[in-house]
Write a protein that holds these residues in place. Structure first.
Motif, PDB file in Angstrom:
ATOM      1  N   PHE A  50       0.842  -1.193   0.000  1.00 32.72           N
ATOM      2  CA  PHE A  50       0.000   0.000   0.000  1.00 32.72           C
ATOM      3  C   PHE A  50       0.881   1.249   0.000  1.00 32.72           C
ATOM      4  O   PHE A  50       1.924   1.285   0.657  1.00 32.72           O
ATOM      5  CB  PHE A  50      -0.911   0.019   1.231  1.00 32.72           C
ATOM      6  CG  PHE A  50      -1.825  -1.172   1.330  1.00 32.72           C
ATOM      7  CD1 PHE A  50      -3.085  -1.145   0.763  1.00 32.72           C
ATOM      8  CD2 PHE A  50      -1.417  -2.323   1.991  1.00 32.72           C
ATOM      9  CE1 PHE A  50      -3.931  -2.240   0.851  1.00 32.72           C
ATOM     10  CE2 PHE A  50      -2.247  -3.425   2.088  1.00 32.72           C
ATOM     11  CZ  PHE A  50      -3.511  -3.385   1.518  1.00 32.72           C
ATOM     12  N   PHE A  51       0.441   2.256  -0.739  1.00 30.52           N
ATOM     13  CA  PHE A  51       1.155   3.525  -0.785  1.00 30.52           C
ATOM     14  C   PHE A  51       0.137   4.661  -0.724  1.00 30.52           C
ATOM     15  O   PHE A  51      -1.011   4.504  -1.148  1.00 30.52           O
ATOM     16  CB  PHE A  51       1.969   3.661  -2.079  1.00 30.52           C
ATOM     17  CG  PHE A  51       3.007   2.599  -2.281  1.00 30.52           C
ATOM     18  CD1 PHE A  51       4.296   2.763  -1.790  1.00 30.52           C
ATOM     19  CD2 PHE A  51       2.702   1.431  -2.967  1.00 30.52           C
ATOM     20  CE1 PHE A  51       5.260   1.787  -1.981  1.00 30.52           C
ATOM     21  CE2 PHE A  51       3.656   0.448  -3.162  1.00 30.52           C
ATOM     22  CZ  PHE A  51       4.938   0.629  -2.664  1.00 30.52           C
ATOM     23  N   GLU A  52       0.577   5.802  -0.221  1.00 30.29           N
ATOM     24  CA  GLU A  52      -0.241   7.007  -0.246  1.00 30.29           C
ATOM     25  C   GLU A  52       0.523   8.094  -0.989  1.00 30.29           C
ATOM     26  O   GLU A  52       1.722   8.293  -0.754  1.00 30.29           O
ATOM     27  CB  GLU A  52      -0.591   7.457   1.172  1.00 30.29           C
ATOM     28  CG  GLU A  52      -1.538   6.490   1.882  1.00 30.29           C
ATOM     29  CD  GLU A  52      -2.027   7.018   3.220  1.00 30.29           C
ATOM     30  OE1 GLU A  52      -1.545   8.096   3.652  1.00 30.29           O
ATOM     31  OE2 GLU A  52      -2.894   6.365   3.837  1.00 30.29           O
ATOM     32  N   PHE A  53      -0.160   8.776  -1.882  1.00 39.44           N
ATOM     33  CA  PHE A  53       0.480   9.799  -2.704  1.00 39.44           C
ATOM     34  C   PHE A  53      -0.560  10.856  -3.073  1.00 39.44           C
ATOM     35  O   PHE A  53      -1.775  10.643  -2.934  1.00 39.44           O
ATOM     36  CB  PHE A  53       1.085   9.181  -3.966  1.00 39.44           C
ATOM     37  CG  PHE A  53       0.061   8.585  -4.912  1.00 39.44           C
ATOM     38  CD1 PHE A  53      -0.350   9.279  -6.041  1.00 39.44           C
ATOM     39  CD2 PHE A  53      -0.487   7.333  -4.669  1.00 39.44           C
ATOM     40  CE1 PHE A  53      -1.290   8.742  -6.907  1.00 39.44           C
ATOM     41  CE2 PHE A  53      -1.431   6.785  -5.529  1.00 39.44           C
ATOM     42  CZ  PHE A  53      -1.834   7.493  -6.649  1.00 39.44           C
ATOM     43  N   TYR A  54      -0.083  11.988  -3.559  1.00 40.85           N
ATOM     44  CA  TYR A  54      -0.975  13.086  -3.927  1.00 40.85           C
ATOM     45  C   TYR A  54      -1.231  13.090  -5.434  1.00 40.85           C
ATOM     46  O   TYR A  54      -0.294  13.034  -6.237  1.00 40.85           O
ATOM     47  CB  TYR A  54      -0.370  14.424  -3.508  1.00 40.85           C
ATOM     48  CG  TYR A  54      -0.424  14.678  -2.019  1.00 40.85           C
ATOM     49  CD1 TYR A  54      -1.556  15.238  -1.434  1.00 40.85           C
ATOM     50  CD2 TYR A  54       0.653  14.343  -1.202  1.00 40.85           C
ATOM     51  CE1 TYR A  54      -1.614  15.466  -0.065  1.00 40.85           C
ATOM     52  CE2 TYR A  54       0.609  14.566   0.165  1.00 40.85           C
ATOM     53  CZ  TYR A  54      -0.529  15.129   0.729  1.00 40.85           C
ATOM     54  OH  TYR A  54      -0.591  15.345   2.088  1.00 40.85           O
ATOM     55  N   ALA A  55      -2.507  13.147  -5.796  1.00 39.07           N
ATOM     56  CA  ALA A  55      -2.904  13.247  -7.204  1.00 39.07           C
ATOM     57  C   ALA A  55      -4.418  13.422  -7.262  1.00 39.07           C
ATOM     58  O   ALA A  55      -5.134  12.905  -6.396  1.00 39.07           O
ATOM     59  CB  ALA A  55      -2.492  12.011  -7.990  1.00 39.07           C
ATOM     60  N   PRO A  56      -4.930  14.123  -8.270  1.00 42.10           N
ATOM     61  CA  PRO A  56      -6.385  14.218  -8.442  1.00 42.10           C
ATOM     62  C   PRO A  56      -6.944  12.883  -8.942  1.00 42.10           C
ATOM     63  O   PRO A  56      -6.432  12.319  -9.913  1.00 42.10           O
ATOM     64  CB  PRO A  56      -6.555  15.323  -9.492  1.00 42.10           C
ATOM     65  CG  PRO A  56      -5.241  16.036  -9.533  1.00 42.10           C
ATOM     66  CD  PRO A  56      -4.210  15.004  -9.193  1.00 42.10           C
TER      67      PRO A  56
END
Length: 238
Positions: free
Chosen positions: A172-178
């Motif tokens: 699992f990863f968390e990242f910023y993007a619309p």
């Protein structure tokens, strides 16, 4: 000795270049061991460092390379040898090696050559995957991550605006993007609610009455009523 150093060089590359997602899968001086492994694991897009001088009288590294080429058409074959004069023979056998590592250049030279060839092999692999739209790419801080799109299970929003959570099975990863940009870029991802996209290729079950989908990873995700018809139409087309 040189095989041990080659193994060490490859392991060092993997250790210090984790973003490449490589692993050293099989090491042997016997061709049959390599063949057994490849037949069992159904390897594709592999990178192969082969010594032309195998310790077998009737089967050398070029023979093994020709055998590999028939089973892994996109194989990246690299010969490790002191016999560069055998290069024309590889053309006759249609092996199509991507490179050579000269044993005579010394350990530091071998290490540098291995690093350059692994980087080149990776770039070729990524280029082909991008052309076929088969990778999912995202960025966390200054690090770029690339994963096979087929591994992606779902993407969902988090409590933080524009911060998304992506699942690749047990990673699992968390990242910023619309979310809207990802939905537009990857048609394989289907929106099932305002907060969730799922990979249609990894859906194994849909319950329309209870409004959920089950993915290959075993997890279930809820379908909002608004998107139920769209999900059904997408599933019926598959």
């Amino acid at each position: 000795m040189q095989r041990d150093y080659l193994r060490q060089a490859i392991n060092n590359f993997i250790l210090f270049h984790s973003e490449y997602d490589f692993e050293l899968a099989c090491v042997s001086e016997k061709a049959q061991t390599i063949k057994d492994y490849l037949e069992k694991e159904k390897v594709s897009d592999g990178i192969y460092f082969l010594d032309i001088d195998l310790k077998e009288q009737d089967f050398d590294g070029i023979d093994l390379a020709a055998w590999i080429r028939k089973r892994d058409l996109l194989a990246k074959i690299i010969f490790v040898t002191a016999h560069n004069e055998l290069a024309p023979l590889t053309l006759m056998r249609r092996v199509e090696p991507m490179g050579w590592v000269d044993k005579a250049q010394g350990l530091d030279g071998i290490r540098a050559e291995v690093f350059d060839l692994l980087k080149d092999a990776y770039e070729r692999l990524i280029q082909r995957q991008e052309e076929n739209c088969q990778i999912f790419e995202f960025k966390i801080g200054k690090t770029n991550y690339r994963y096979h799109l087929d591994e992606l299970q779902y993407i969902e929003t988090t409590a933080i605006s524009h911060k998304l959570k992506v699942s690749f099975g047990n990673r699992f990863f968390e990242f910023y993007a619309p979310m809207s940009e990802i939905e537009a870029k990857y048609p394989q991802l289907l929106r099932i609610s305002r907060s969730c996209l799922v990979n249609t290729d990894n859906i194994v079950e849909i319950n329309y009455s209870q409004r959920w989908v089950r993915l290959q990873s075993g997890i279930t995700k809820s379908i909002s009523f608004r998107y139920l018809r769209k999900v059904k139409e997408s599933w019926d087309r598959k």
